[in-house]
Enzyme design. Sequence first.
Site, PDB file in Angstrom:
ATOM      1  N   PHE A 131     -45.722  42.646 -39.852  1.00 29.73           N
ATOM      2  CA  PHE A 131     -47.934  42.806 -39.823  1.00 29.73           C
ATOM      3  C   PHE A 131     -47.419  44.661 -39.592  1.00 29.73           C
ATOM      4  CE2 PHE A 131     -50.863  43.729 -36.748  1.00 29.73           C
ATOM      5  CZ  PHE A 131     -52.297  43.367 -38.200  1.00 29.73           C
ATOM      6  N   SER A 206     -40.507  39.908 -36.443  1.00 31.70           N
ATOM      7  CA  SER A 206     -41.805  39.458 -35.799  1.00 31.70           C
ATOM      8  C   SER A 206     -42.674  38.671 -36.855  1.00 31.70           C
ATOM      9  CB  SER A 206     -42.671  41.216 -36.233  1.00 31.70           C
ATOM     10  OG  SER A 206     -44.476  40.757 -35.322  1.00 31.70           O
ATOM     11  N   LEU A 207     -43.862  39.189 -37.622  1.00 35.23           N
ATOM     12  CA  LEU A 207     -44.625  37.639 -38.399  1.00 35.23           C
ATOM     13  C   LEU A 207     -43.547  37.319 -39.548  1.00 35.23           C
ATOM     14  CD1 LEU A 207     -47.968  39.108 -38.716  1.00 35.23           C
ATOM     15  CD2 LEU A 207     -47.359  36.759 -37.485  1.00 35.23           C
ATOM     16  N   ASP A 229     -36.953  39.804 -33.023  1.00 31.80           N
ATOM     17  CA  ASP A 229     -38.096  39.805 -32.128  1.00 31.80           C
ATOM     18  C   ASP A 229     -39.462  38.674 -32.247  1.00 31.80           C
ATOM     19  OD1 ASP A 229     -38.921  40.435 -29.558  1.00 31.80           O
ATOM     20  OD2 ASP A 229     -40.317  41.996 -29.757  1.00 31.80           O
ATOM     21  N   ARG A 243     -44.210  27.655 -35.737  1.00 33.80           N
ATOM     22  CA  ARG A 243     -43.706  28.635 -35.308  1.00 33.80           C
ATOM     23  C   ARG A 243     -41.971  28.451 -35.582  1.00 33.80           C
ATOM     24  NH1 ARG A 243     -40.115  26.771 -31.114  1.00 33.80           N
ATOM     25  NH2 ARG A 243     -40.958  25.588 -29.603  1.00 33.80           N
ATOM     26  N   ASP A 245     -37.876  27.929 -35.068  1.00 36.39           N
ATOM     27  CA  ASP A 245     -37.411  26.689 -34.745  1.00 36.39           C
ATOM     28  C   ASP A 245     -35.973  26.759 -35.070  1.00 36.39           C
ATOM     29  OD1 ASP A 245     -36.987  23.610 -35.438  1.00 36.39           O
ATOM     30  OD2 ASP A 245     -39.029  24.805 -36.465  1.00 36.39           O
ATOM     31  N   ASP A 248     -35.611  24.543 -38.473  1.00 37.90           N
ATOM     32  CA  ASP A 248     -35.565  25.447 -39.950  1.00 37.90           C
ATOM     33  C   ASP A 248     -34.003  25.952 -40.196  1.00 37.90           C
ATOM     34  OD1 ASP A 248     -39.024  25.321 -39.300  1.00 37.90           O
ATOM     35  OD2 ASP A 248     -37.959  27.162 -37.688  1.00 37.90           O
ATOM     36  N   HIS A 324     -40.980  46.539 -29.701  1.00 35.96           N
ATOM     37  CA  HIS A 324     -40.625  45.029 -31.096  1.00 35.96           C
ATOM     38  C   HIS A 324     -39.520  45.480 -31.922  1.00 35.96           C
ATOM     39  CE1 HIS A 324     -42.474  42.053 -32.555  1.00 35.96           C
ATOM     40  NE2 HIS A 324     -43.367  42.338 -33.755  1.00 35.96           N
TER      41      HIS A 324
END
Length: 484
Positions: A131, A206-207, A229, A243, A245, A248, A324
């Site tokens: 992000f 992050s994203l 993170d 999300r 997991d 994947d 982060h």
Amino acid sequence: MRRLHLTDRHLRVMLWCILLGLQPAFGGILDPFNWARSDRIEVNIPWLPFENETRCYDDLGCLNITRSWYHLIHRPFNVFPLPRVVINTRFILYTKKNPTDGQLLNVNVNKTIVKSNFNPQKLTKMIIHGFIDTPLSNWVSEMKDELVKAGDFNVVVVDWAGGSLPLYTQATANTRLVGLEVAHFINTLQKEHGLNPLDVHIIGHSLGAHTAGYAGERIQGLGRITGLDPAEPYFQGMPTHVRLDPSDAQFVDVIHTDGKSIFLLDFVFMAGYGMSQPVGHLDFYPNNGKEQPGCDLTEGPLVPLTLVKQGLEEASRVLVACNHVRAIKLFTESINGKCPYIGHQCPSYQHFLAGKCFHCGHGCAIMGFHADSSPGLITNKDNETENEVYPSEEHDTIGAKYYLSTGKEQPFCQRHYKVSIQLANPKGAESWVQGFLKVTLLSDRGVIRGMDLTPSNYVKLEHGTSYTIVVTHPMDLGGKVRKV
């Protein structure tokens, strides 16, 4: 129908969370029976779909929004991604032949692949930013350089800067489309150029970590995903298809560095940017996965020094998201660093610091780039490639937490030392005496002086008892301490 009873204070907090785009970690307190799941809500709330909504994106495939994508607390809003032309996902290749000048790859334009330095026979490392980030960020360039240095890889940087800008709610939606783009990119390279998905390792921050998960859902046999993170708001507490997991990829390793949540009762809720729940085959929690050493602005003039050394961008990261981005720094250092990050499987960080999980009989793993060579992971020798790794059936690591301690500045990697002290119990001992303990260790390799054994300053030591603590230092004494 069950009703959820909230106080005025709770409602104010929830409103703030929604406005700020934050995900409350206190969901379990307000909603202990998970009544807020949208598939349990029977009232007509405008933003909840009662029929599947689907949009298709040319040759990428389709996305839908169903009730399972909603949660009153964890994920109250969902929208579709921005158009492809707006997000404008791009793939930029770097190799040892072109370590600084990237080559733009477009799988729909075959000549961009054929005329590039991309080699499907070599391992491929992909970097996905998060992000409010771009491929021009310092950390992307630093990680790319370390990967190029580490091996003869195809290093691909995924640029989705057109979709990573605020609002956060929209950016989370955009990750789903970027995931489709990444999956299409890899699947096309497999079909038309012979790339083996087992040879692909996606590294997302992050994203970007959840984006890698969305891609992995649509790639048969993806080799590895590293989540740095993974973003918490709108993902933690949600079903696995929302999300990152373990399903994947063949191997999913995750570094958690900003999972702390603080609840200010009368005004607003503040949460860490990263997830605290384990979401991979191996989940690492350096320094308990919450507050990282060196990120406390009250410790000293960290920002001014950073501003001078590394510029405005890095200083802003220290101010806003130091914890982060620490996952990025730890992973980058691990690529070519000589010091291994050894994580210890343990019930809690407090147990780890007390030396209760110090020996690897409890389970150890290597955090960072070399996580796929951790003990307890086995290599599939039956395949043509030996790159497929996964947890052995004898040692299921899913859901386990691996703890370690790191330093507050580079080099972050530290050696762990377990120190036990037997305290005397003299007749004239007074319980009110206070002080600090330090230790000096001597070995054939060198001397470690003044190692602090009471770092938190409020440790209570009782006469006649034993005290054990795990402390860290950059120096490796090789396990042969001659004198204390």
